[in-house]
Design a protein around this motif. Structure first.
Motif, PDB file in Angstrom:
ATOM      1  N   GLN A  11      48.134  45.936  65.412  1.00  0.00           N
ATOM      2  CA  GLN A  11      48.251  46.368  66.797  1.00  0.00           C
ATOM      3  C   GLN A  11      49.162  47.586  66.883  1.00  0.00           C
ATOM      4  O   GLN A  11      48.941  48.557  66.158  1.00  0.00           O
ATOM      5  N   TRP A  12      50.161  47.559  67.754  1.00  0.00           N
ATOM      6  CA  TRP A  12      51.075  48.688  67.916  1.00  0.00           C
ATOM      7  C   TRP A  12      52.464  48.342  67.375  1.00  0.00           C
ATOM      8  O   TRP A  12      53.477  48.778  67.893  1.00  0.00           O
ATOM      9  N   PHE A 228      47.626  50.987  65.036  1.00  0.00           N
ATOM     10  CA  PHE A 228      47.334  51.983  66.074  1.00  0.00           C
ATOM     11  C   PHE A 228      48.538  52.858  66.413  1.00  0.00           C
ATOM     12  O   PHE A 228      48.532  53.586  67.402  1.00  0.00           O
ATOM     13  N   THR A 235      46.605  55.839  68.337  1.00  0.00           N
ATOM     14  CA  THR A 235      46.351  56.421  69.657  1.00  0.00           C
ATOM     15  C   THR A 235      47.153  57.716  69.793  1.00  0.00           C
ATOM     16  O   THR A 235      48.105  57.809  70.557  1.00  0.00           O
ATOM     17  N   SER A 271      48.992  40.938  73.158  1.00  0.00           N
ATOM     18  CA  SER A 271      49.281  42.307  72.716  1.00  0.00           C
ATOM     19  C   SER A 271      50.590  42.803  73.310  1.00  0.00           C
ATOM     20  O   SER A 271      50.965  42.410  74.419  1.00  0.00           O
ATOM     21  N   ASP A 312      43.576  42.367  72.550  1.00  0.00           N
ATOM     22  CA  ASP A 312      42.534  43.386  72.584  1.00  0.00           C
ATOM     23  C   ASP A 312      41.701  43.258  71.314  1.00  0.00           C
ATOM     24  O   ASP A 312      42.056  43.761  70.256  1.00  0.00           O
ATOM     25  N   SER A 315      40.190  46.722  69.667  1.00  0.00           N
ATOM     26  CA  SER A 315      41.061  47.403  68.709  1.00  0.00           C
ATOM     27  C   SER A 315      41.277  46.538  67.467  1.00  0.00           C
ATOM     28  O   SER A 315      41.386  47.062  66.349  1.00  0.00           O
ATOM     29  N   ARG A 318      38.499  47.050  65.155  1.00  0.00           N
ATOM     30  CA  ARG A 318      38.674  48.364  64.525  1.00  0.00           C
ATOM     31  C   ARG A 318      39.686  48.277  63.379  1.00  0.00           C
ATOM     32  O   ARG A 318      39.486  48.849  62.312  1.00  0.00           O
ATOM     33  N   PHE A 359      34.863  52.595  70.825  1.00  0.00           N
ATOM     34  CA  PHE A 359      36.275  52.953  70.685  1.00  0.00           C
ATOM     35  C   PHE A 359      36.454  54.352  71.251  1.00  0.00           C
ATOM     36  O   PHE A 359      35.727  55.278  70.863  1.00  0.00           O
ATOM     37  N   TRP A 365      40.672  57.556  76.967  1.00  0.00           N
ATOM     38  CA  TRP A 365      41.485  56.371  77.189  1.00  0.00           C
ATOM     39  C   TRP A 365      41.758  56.102  78.663  1.00  0.00           C
ATOM     40  O   TRP A 365      41.745  54.945  79.110  1.00  0.00           O
TER      41      TRP A 365
END
Length: 431
Positions: A11-12, A228, A235, A271, A312, A315, A318, A359, A365
């Motif tokens: 994730q982030w 990500f 992103t 998330s 999510d 993502s 992905r 995506f 976005w």
């Protein structure tokens, strides 16, 4: 039997990688940090005691494990020594148990000053960096002007090059950012005492790792940040300055892809994201309060409140592809306890064209909205669960749904902050 395991975020960042690395490393000979810097914070809770690591690999809490800080990591000597002293205060001693690549770029004060000056200049358009000099240090690496760990062994050459680099930075800081100049002599003065502390740690870590592979030692590669935030696949421009996807292991260590046996992707059951950038499933009000308070969603490095949202799966799918994930580990399942309804984002829709898109590109976005699938929540407590049969039916259904959507098995589930709050479905060294 698997020997070399990669553990990375899908994730982030802030997925709980540190705990999982710590857990799996109990059976490993080496734990390797391969990218990032002290902008990443990995939080470990052992016997209700919290330890936050930024540079030292998370597996070093196990006495028989050797830590490697590889060439893909940017290293602040001052922060490294501060972390070593913190561990010593907690009776964790790393003498002869940590090795640092001689090719790791240094983070020095001018990187930090530049990082802060840029964010201040950008104002409302700031990227939300940690202000720890990570970006400028990686820029120096790519521009081929970086001082590296190995340079600390030659004081005369170090002094000469440092003076030139500081002059380069002062030209920008003073003339463009209206910032006070930096004195290279002060940086050198502060840097020299650190050399004695880390001198014997400086090694050709690529050679160490290849010998370990030849000797069939178990190795865990520990990622920082998340997929990500990757400089290439994240992103952009709201990303970090290194490759936090699986490719960073190869370039950041010198270990080739054929020597990576298993890639474990860590994902929260929901998330989160720190700072600015796209976050399609972000929630607010009572749901945000639930995730933030129950999940203690505040950055271990910056203390900033994390933005929160539903899982999510777009993502996540992905991340499965770009990392060639072998399996998933779901963390913080217990944070979902008590919710009547749980959602997973299964697709994105463009609000202008109403098309379902796989995506988004960089310009899309702001035009997408998530399409959710809803799942029943549960009231039974999952906190501290150790076996699958301890989980309520609804939690089983939620986990199975993630497996079906991502076409990836879930091999580990974390059910709380403690080291022992783990459901091990498959032994990742054996499966």
């Amino acid at each position: 039997m698997k020997k070399n395991i990669v553990i990375l975020g899908t994730q982030w960042g802030d997925e709980g990688k540190g705990k999982i690395v710590d857990y799996i490393s109990s059976d490993a000979s080496y734990v390797v940090r391969y990218q990032g810097g002290h902008n990443a914070g990995h939080t470990l809770v052992v016997n209700e005691k919290k330890i936050i690591l930024h540079l030292i690999p998370s597996g070093l809490l196990h006495q028989n494990t050797i830590g490697i800080i590889a060439n893909g990591v940017v290293v602040s000597p001052a922060e490294l020594i501060k972390e070593i002293k913190m561990l010593e205060k907690n009776n964790i001693f790393i003498n002869k148990r940590v090795f640092i690549s001689d090719a790791s770029p240094l983070i020095l004060q001018y990187h930090i000053e530049m990082d802060i000056a840029r964010e201040k200049k950008l104002g409302i358009n700031a990227l939300g960096t940690t202000g720890r000099g990570i970006g400028p240090a990686y820029e120096d690496k790519i521009a081929r002007r970086a001082l590296r760990i190995g340079d600390l062994k030659n004081e005369k050459n170090l002094s000469t090059r440092l003076e030139k680099i500081v002059h380069y930075y002062n030209h920008q800081l003073v003339n463009f950012y209206q910032h006070k100049p930096i004195d290279y002599k002060i940086i050198l003065r502060d840097l020299l005492p650190t050399i004695d502390v880390i001198h014997d740690m400086i090694q050709d870590t690529t050679n160490i790792l290849h010998k370990a592979i030849k000797d069939k030692k178990k190795i865990v590669f520990e990622g920082a940040q998340g997929s990500f935030l990757d400089i290439d696949h994240g992103t952009y421009p709201y990303v970090t300055s290194s490759n936090s996807t699986v490719g960073g292991v190869i370039t950041g260590t010198g270990v080739g892809p054929k020597d990576l046996d298993y890639i474990l992707g860590i994902t929260k059951a929901y998330s989160t994201r720190v700072g600015y950038g796209p976050f399609p499933t972000e929630v607010f009000d009572d749901k945000d309060r639930h995730f933030s308070n129950k999940g203690h969603e505040f950055g271990s490095t910056t203390g900033r409140k994390r933005r929160t949202g539903w899982l999510d799966a777009v993502s996540l799918c992905r991340a499965v592809k770009i990392n060639s994930l072998s399996s998933l580990c779901i963390t913080k399942l217990d944070v979902l306890d008590g919710l009547d309804e749980i959602k997973i984002c299964v697709a994105y829709k463009n609000i202008d064209t109403l098309e379902i898109i796989s995506f988004p590109d960089i310009n899309e976005w702001e035009k997408i909205v998530p399409i959710y699938k809803s799942y029943p929540g549960w009231t039974k407590k999952t906190l501290g669960a150790k076996k699958m049969e301890d989980l309520p039916y609804e939690a089983h259904h939620y986990i199975n749904s993630i497996e079906e959507i991502t076409q990836t098995p879930v091999d580990i589930i974390s059910t709380g902050p403690e080291r022992s709050d783990i459901i091990l479905i498959k032994d990742v060294f054996e499966c």
